[in-house]
Design an enzyme around this catalytic site. Structure first.
Site: not given
Ligand code: GLA
Length: 320
Positions: A83-84, A131, A14
């Protein structure tokens, strides 16, 4: 033309993407579907989600792609702010549907980059490529190790053998997220400038003490997180799920202590999941709210409010 792009879960790695580091995400089953049809009337796109779609059209054209005027319809099984990576899924689905409408093909990295630029402009968050690449390059039963320096993608079989992964929302929308996220990114850029390196990937652990507070801690997070990604790839390969759980906990602690990216709601959620028997739990995505990812042993009941996630197929055109 209809295209579907999934959301993503990031197993670990992250705040490493914009530092040319490593991540290990996978695409999930839920996502966004965009239908694109040639526009006949004179209606105009505008506002909210469609601002991002307009941004994608603009970026496709800026990249020299001839995209016809289109009318789009959006449907989603992801919630915004969860948050996906719902925005990335929307951008990617729109890009794939529009390219298909134009009878064109593009490489995933090109699509990811132009969706990233559209997001920067439409949403104001200077996000990395995590992402979009996870959504585009995911595959069923696999995570993908991404090296953001070389943009090399390696498929990593993720057979959990009865263990389960779930995500729980912290209940905190990520309003603060934009400013917090952009501030962290700037701090990393400043740290790299002070060290005279192109990105924090090129820094060493001995550089941590050469940086002023809080930049040293930011670097310590990035370096240790890259290392945890490598260790997670090994743990996954060996089926060492307890070891993976420990890495999730360590990532969470690092994001909280060294990256200052946690919130009360996130801490409460991670605590609740561990108390309910999770073998590891960590905040996921940009932090400052959003979702918490947790790993559960075989036979353990998933606590209330936890959505089970499993590595699923990546983005694709689903109907012509
Ligand atoms: C958000 C961004 C990604 C990445 C993560 C943190 O999800 O969109 O690019 O930086 O935060 O790892």
């Amino acid at each position: 033309m209809q295209a579907f792009a999934p959301g993503r879960v990031n197993l670990i790695g992250e705040h490493t993407d914009y530092n040319e580091g490593l991540s290990l995400p996978f695409a999930i089953g839920a996502g966004v579907t965009v239908d694109a049809a040639l526009r006949t009337g004179s209606e105009r796109a505008g506002g909210g989600d469609s601002a991002l779609v307009s941004g994608v059209v603009e970026q496709l054209r800026a990249a020299g792609r001839r995209v016809p005027a289109a009318q789009t319809a959006i449907s989603s099984t992801l919630e915004e702010g969860e948050g996906l990576a719902s925005s990335a899924a929307l951008g990617v689905a729109a890009a794939l549907a529009l390219l298909e409408l134009a009878g064109q093909r593009a490489e995933p990295v090109e699509v990811a980059r132009l969706c990233q630029r559209a997001e920067h402009r439409a949403l104001g968050t200077r996000s990395g490529l995590l992402d979009q690449l996870a959504s585009l390059c995911g595959s069923s039963g696999h995570a993908v190790r991404i090296d953001f320096r070389s943009l090399e993608l390696t498929s990593v079989p993720l057979d959990l053998g009865g263990w389960r992964l779930g995500v729980a929302s912290s209940g905190e929308r990520r309003e603060l997220a934009r400013s917090g996220y952009n501030e962290r990114r700037q701090e990393c850029e400043r740290a790299a400038r002070l060290l005279g390196v192109g990105s924090l990937r090129a820094a060493r652990s001995s550089d941590v003490d050469r940086l002023p507070e809080p930049l040293g801690r930011r670097l310590a997070h990035v370096l240790s997180e890259n290392d945890r990604v490598e260790r997670a790839v090994i743990a996954v390969g060996e089926g060492d799920w307890t070891g993976l759980g420990e890495l999730l906990d360590a990532s969470h602690a690092s994001l909280r202590e060294l990256y200052d990216a946690s919130t009360d709601g996130v801490e409460r959620t991670a605590g609740r999941l561990r108390e309910a028997g999770a073998a590891g739990a960590r905040m996921m995505g940009g932090g400052f709210g959003g979702s918490v990812l947790a790993l559960f042993a075989p036979g353990a009941a998933l606590p209330y409010g936890v959505r089970e996630v499993a590595p699923s197929a990546g983005a694709r055109v689903v109907a012509a």
